[in-house]
Design a protein around this motif. Sequence first.
Motif, PDB file in Angstrom:
ATOM      1  N   LEU A  43     -19.805   4.897  60.478  1.00 17.43           N
ATOM      2  CA  LEU A  43     -18.672   5.282  61.314  1.00 17.43           C
ATOM      3  C   LEU A  43     -19.212   5.810  62.633  1.00 17.43           C
ATOM      4  N   ASN A  47      -5.829   8.239  66.285  1.00 22.00           N
ATOM      5  CA  ASN A  47      -7.159   7.952  65.735  1.00 22.00           C
ATOM      6  C   ASN A  47      -7.353   6.463  65.426  1.00 22.00           C
ATOM      7  N   TRP A  52      -9.038   2.681  65.190  1.00 21.09           N
ATOM      8  CA  TRP A  52     -10.407   2.256  64.867  1.00 21.09           C
ATOM      9  C   TRP A  52     -10.460   0.751  64.722  1.00 21.09           C
ATOM     10  N   HIS A 105     -12.552   4.761  67.116  1.00 24.19           N
ATOM     11  CA  HIS A 105     -13.658   4.863  66.179  1.00 24.19           C
ATOM     12  C   HIS A 105     -14.072   3.437  65.792  1.00 24.19           C
ATOM     13  N   LEU A 141      -8.009   8.557  59.965  1.00 28.75           N
ATOM     14  CA  LEU A 141      -7.962   7.432  60.889  1.00 28.75           C
ATOM     15  C   LEU A 141      -6.666   6.643  60.688  1.00 28.75           C
ATOM     16  N   PRO A 167      -6.115  -0.444  61.097  1.00 26.67           N
ATOM     17  CA  PRO A 167      -7.258  -0.733  61.966  1.00 26.67           C
ATOM     18  C   PRO A 167      -7.170  -2.120  62.588  1.00 26.67           C
TER      19      PRO A 167
END
Length: 290
Positions: free
Chosen positions: A87, A97, A99, A122, A170, A174
């Motif tokens: 990560l 957050n 990613w 991230h 997170l 994603p």
Amino acid sequence: MNNWTKTIALAAGIVCAPGFTGAMRAADEAGQNAASVLTGEKSNWHGFDRYDFTMDAETFAITPGKSLAGEGTGVKDPAKGQRRCILIIPKTAAPGNPWSWRGVYWNHQPQAEVELLKRGFHIAYISVDPKAGSLTGLTMDELMDQLGMSRAALTEWDAWYAYLTGQYGLSKKPAFIGMSRGGIFEFSWGTANPDKVSCIYADNLGMERQAFQRLGDLARADVPILQICGTIDPNLGQYTSAVEAIYQQFGGRISMMIKEGYAHHPHSLRNAKPIADFIEQSERSIFRNG
């Protein structure tokens, strides 16, 4: 839904993307950075903090670790029965957050991920367990197992997703980055979990049959796809163009960027801003509507 604009790249040019607007707002509007709760030894990845983890392939238990000697920004193979997980933390996390997730070819042409880190994303990775041997004459299940993406491997990805979203807060959706056979991994997990994907960037991708059959699920979940492929890469006709045609039939949003005169390599773009723009807009839409 309207299809995204198809953009053609000239041989020496930089591909243009649909006009996306600026960066996300500061993270203090959304909550804490995952770095505030991370433990374990950190190292450097292209100027950002890297945290390493180890997953037990039997129990799926994940424990903090550290990068290995001599790895640099890359990653070495894990010990038998383990998976390597990584990560990377932005300096300041963007709202929600966000990613991106890459499941193969870690640190290969990472310019899009570096750009995303600068925008507060991230970056996550989990290793796979490919087996030595020929890929010819195999059934689809045997082929997936040989490549390291067996049905059991999907459970390892489930565990990594649950760990990052549960332990570190997170985003539940994603973005995915897949180059070459990385396309197999992102579409295999993505089509099995269409409600957990914000967008997919596929670069000279490979693909497997079941993922083709489930593309409609991604389209119905309104997951946008960006594909980049060279005009003389055999994958263009076999996979990239096929995905575009099928996704359009289901009413999905899909963009194609064609690199004139390029083969399978190099992946990505010299200037990765169009890729980062696509991912950022997709994630921002999730945050705004979530």
